[in-house]
Design an enzyme around this catalytic site. Structure first.
Site, PDB file in Angstrom:
ATOM      1  N   GLU A 118      61.971  40.636  23.653  1.00  0.00           N
ATOM      2  CA  GLU A 118      62.972  41.616  23.211  1.00  0.00           C
ATOM      3  C   GLU A 118      62.573  42.114  21.824  1.00  0.00           C
ATOM      4  O   GLU A 118      63.215  41.839  20.810  1.00  0.00           O
ATOM      5  CB  GLU A 118      64.373  41.001  23.201  1.00  0.00           C
ATOM      6  CG  GLU A 118      65.465  42.022  23.019  1.00  0.00           C
ATOM      7  CD  GLU A 118      66.867  41.430  23.112  1.00  0.00           C
ATOM      8  OE1 GLU A 118      67.823  42.215  23.010  1.00  0.00           O
ATOM      9  OE2 GLU A 118      67.009  40.204  23.269  1.00  0.00           O
ATOM     10  N   LYS A 173      80.111  36.091  24.178  1.00  0.00           N
ATOM     11  CA  LYS A 173      80.046  36.854  22.934  1.00  0.00           C
ATOM     12  C   LYS A 173      81.000  38.054  22.947  1.00  0.00           C
ATOM     13  O   LYS A 173      81.304  38.623  21.900  1.00  0.00           O
ATOM     14  CB  LYS A 173      78.629  37.385  22.706  1.00  0.00           C
ATOM     15  CG  LYS A 173      77.566  36.353  22.369  1.00  0.00           C
ATOM     16  CD  LYS A 173      76.246  37.057  22.085  1.00  0.00           C
ATOM     17  CE  LYS A 173      75.168  36.099  21.623  1.00  0.00           C
ATOM     18  NZ  LYS A 173      74.610  35.321  22.753  1.00  0.00           N
ATOM     19  N   HIS A 199      76.673  38.615  28.599  1.00  0.00           N
ATOM     20  CA  HIS A 199      76.975  37.596  27.592  1.00  0.00           C
ATOM     21  C   HIS A 199      78.486  37.570  27.409  1.00  0.00           C
ATOM     22  O   HIS A 199      79.010  38.005  26.370  1.00  0.00           O
ATOM     23  CB  HIS A 199      76.267  37.908  26.276  1.00  0.00           C
ATOM     24  CG  HIS A 199      74.784  37.760  26.318  1.00  0.00           C
ATOM     25  ND1 HIS A 199      74.127  36.609  25.940  1.00  0.00           N
ATOM     26  CD2 HIS A 199      73.828  38.628  26.717  1.00  0.00           C
ATOM     27  CE1 HIS A 199      72.816  36.773  26.093  1.00  0.00           C
ATOM     28  NE2 HIS A 199      72.609  37.994  26.566  1.00  0.00           N
ATOM     29  N   HIS A 251      65.111  35.010  28.345  1.00  0.00           N
ATOM     30  CA  HIS A 251      65.011  36.203  27.511  1.00  0.00           C
ATOM     31  C   HIS A 251      63.556  36.278  27.044  1.00  0.00           C
ATOM     32  O   HIS A 251      63.066  35.339  26.400  1.00  0.00           O
ATOM     33  CB  HIS A 251      65.911  36.091  26.281  1.00  0.00           C
ATOM     34  CG  HIS A 251      67.359  36.357  26.530  1.00  0.00           C
ATOM     35  ND1 HIS A 251      68.098  35.657  27.444  1.00  0.00           N
ATOM     36  CD2 HIS A 251      68.210  37.256  25.944  1.00  0.00           C
ATOM     37  CE1 HIS A 251      69.348  36.111  27.425  1.00  0.00           C
ATOM     38  NE2 HIS A 251      69.443  37.079  26.530  1.00  0.00           N
ATOM     39  N   ASP A 266      74.295  43.526  29.887  1.00  0.00           N
ATOM     40  CA  ASP A 266      73.994  42.755  28.686  1.00  0.00           C
ATOM     41  C   ASP A 266      75.265  42.590  27.854  1.00  0.00           C
ATOM     42  O   ASP A 266      76.310  42.257  28.384  1.00  0.00           O
ATOM     43  CB  ASP A 266      72.866  43.408  27.892  1.00  0.00           C
ATOM     44  CG  ASP A 266      72.102  42.405  27.025  1.00  0.00           C
ATOM     45  OD1 ASP A 266      72.294  41.192  27.207  1.00  0.00           O
ATOM     46  OD2 ASP A 266      71.309  42.830  26.177  1.00  0.00           O
ATOM     47  N   ASN A 267      75.221  42.864  26.570  1.00  0.00           N
ATOM     48  CA  ASN A 267      76.350  42.580  25.688  1.00  0.00           C
ATOM     49  C   ASN A 267      77.426  43.653  25.790  1.00  0.00           C
ATOM     50  O   ASN A 267      77.175  44.757  26.255  1.00  0.00           O
ATOM     51  CB  ASN A 267      75.867  42.465  24.250  1.00  0.00           C
ATOM     52  CG  ASN A 267      74.882  41.325  24.065  1.00  0.00           C
ATOM     53  OD1 ASN A 267      73.762  41.380  24.558  1.00  0.00           O
ATOM     54  ND2 ASN A 267      75.307  40.289  23.376  1.00  0.00           N
ATOM     55  N   HIS A 284      72.905  40.186  34.202  1.00  0.00           N
ATOM     56  CA  HIS A 284      72.644  39.680  32.850  1.00  0.00           C
ATOM     57  C   HIS A 284      73.760  40.153  31.920  1.00  0.00           C
ATOM     58  O   HIS A 284      73.820  41.325  31.543  1.00  0.00           O
ATOM     59  CB  HIS A 284      71.284  40.213  32.374  1.00  0.00           C
ATOM     60  CG  HIS A 284      70.842  39.698  31.036  1.00  0.00           C
ATOM     61  ND1 HIS A 284      69.648  39.021  30.864  1.00  0.00           N
ATOM     62  CD2 HIS A 284      71.403  39.781  29.812  1.00  0.00           C
ATOM     63  CE1 HIS A 284      69.498  38.717  29.580  1.00  0.00           C
ATOM     64  NE2 HIS A 284      70.555  39.173  28.926  1.00  0.00           N
TER      65      HIS A 284
END
Length: 442
Positions: A238, A90, A87, A235, A335-336, A85
């Site tokens: 969250e 971004k 991104h 998602h 994640d990010n 997972h």
């Protein structure tokens, strides 16, 4: 290092005195350990032939080796990592679009504004590829990225993804999930997006929020996925709101639709602030539905329970232990990375494991928790030969000097050696200066 380079240039060699987690050994490989393994780490010798693992035996089985060998002196060997997972679209916008107060709402607004101004094909391509370079150098083999996919941006970013997937196909297995709120799929644009995902051989997904139409929205996504034979990745929850139960709704929909594809739900944070009876009911449904869960400990630690001038009381991590004990396939992921949702990170799956052990207490015993960044996410991505070690599998390995988990998790392991098909790769990380001109975009 010169000796190591000579060894890895050979078509046939041995890695002696390695420690590997018992839980990631597959393929019918059997042997009797000389003594009970500490922390489930087996002491072995591995023979590498033409880029694949040819033999695994207990360390010290042979006194002489007919081919070049390298003594790892008890160093841990892991399979290359799987980041379920991320991104990537971004990533690395922090220098031009920092989060003003670190909150989730500000992250949403800041990313939206930056995307409207700056997310051209070139901008997205360069930032995504920067992330791929980092991941590859750190030892990752497979990545699933979520892609913001409203309207024209979806066309732009999925086109970039397809180009990068082809360019990097000899080094990384890449998958993409569309990211929009689920109500988007109740519109004609949502159906067009499902077609774009299918044409891109992607995964259908989106953000599930509690609302009066949540069941209809989830049903619509399942219907679109079944019609196009797509897997699903959501998602969910969250938030620290105990009334948020979109994970349960997804599990119920999977059962109701008799869905045969793979379903993954990310975050699932609210599960950990619910009463035990409520949470256990959801977990039972998740297990029955065959839904996999991926936790994002670093990003959720950063965002959840953040209020100005107040120390956070909550870690934001889902019920990893309880889900695992119930038989649910669980994974952890990055994640990010260096964007308004998470100001830090370097696409290093090992860092994810290292910090997750602390955040979620994945130790004493360590058991098979290392599978959460290796074989478990590989299974959820449908990659049966990735994230594990076994005879006949490619020698895609990460070699550490650390001899046990205490040593492994006490340093950054920046001197790890990454092998792909038995050859040591150039693990030089890309220079942040590559993106300097993008930081000045407006």
């Amino acid at each position: 290092m010169q000796l190591a380079s000579m060894i890895f240039d050979s078509s046939q060699y041995w890695l002696r005195n390695a420690h590997i987690p018992a839980s990631i050994v597959v393929g019918g490989t059997k042997w009797t350990p000389r003594k009970p393994p500490e922390d489930h780490l087996l002491s072995v010798d591995l023979e590498i032939v033409e880029g694949s693992i040819a033999t695994i035996v207990s360390a010290g089985t042979y006194t002489r080796y007919p081919h070049p060998s390298m003594d790892l002196r008890g160093g841990i060997v892991l399979p290359c990592f799987v980041d379920l997972h991320t991104h990537l679209d971004k990533g690395h916008i922090w220098n031009r679009a920092p989060n003003p107060d670190g909150t989730f709402e500000s992250a949403l607004n800041t990313v939206k504004a930056d995307a409207a101004k700056n997310w051209s094909a070139d901008d997205v391509y360069r930032r995504m590829e920067f992330g791929l370079k980092c991941s590859y150098a750190h030892g990752t083999q497979a990545i699933r990225t979520h892609i913001d996919a409203f309207g024209e941006q979806g066309e732009i970013s999925f086109s970039v993804f397809r180009e990068l997937r082809e360019k990097w196909s000899d080094r990384l297995t890449l998958q993409a999930v569309c990211l929009v709120p689920l109500d988007y799929f109740l519109t004609s644009d949502g159906e067009k997006l499902a077609d774009l995902v299918a044409d891109s051989h992607g995964i259908l997904g989106g953000v599930a929020y509690m609302n009066p139409d949540i069941e209809a929205q989830i049903d619509r996504v399942f219907t679109l996925a079944k019609d196009r034979k797509l897997n699903l990745d959501f998602h969910t929850d969250e938030t620290d709101d105990p009334h948020s139960m979109t994970l349960r709704y997804v599990a119920q929909a999977a059962i109701r639709h008799k869905y045969k594809g793979k379903v993954v739900c990310g975050h699932c944070c609210s599960l950990s602030v619910q009463e035990d009876a409520e949470a256990n009911q959801t977990i039972a449904l998740v297990k029955k539905a065959g839904v996999g869960v991926v936790s994002l400990p670093m990003c959720n630690l950063y965002l959840q329970d953040r209020k100005p001038n107040r120390t956070p009381r909550w870690r934001g991590v889902t019920l990893l232990h309880e889900l695992k004990q119930a038989g649910v396939t669980v994974a952890i992921a990055h994640d990010n990375c260096r964007d308004p949702f998470y100001a830090f990170g370097d696409h290093d799956a090992f860092e994810v494991f290292n910090l997750s052990v602390r955040i979620a207490q994945l130790d004493r015993p360590y058991g098979d928790w290392v599978n959460a960044i290796t074989s478990n996410p590989a299974d959820l991505m449908g990659l049966s030969n990735v994230g594990r070690i076994g005879v006949g599998l490619p020698a895609n390995l990460v070699l550490f000097k650390a001899r046990n988990y205490s040593e492994l998790l006490s340093r950054s392991q920046h001197d790890r050696i990454v092998l792909r098909d038995g050859k040591a790769i150039d693990a030089t990380l890309p220079d942040y200066a590559e993106l300097d001109d993008l930081a000045r975009s407006s």
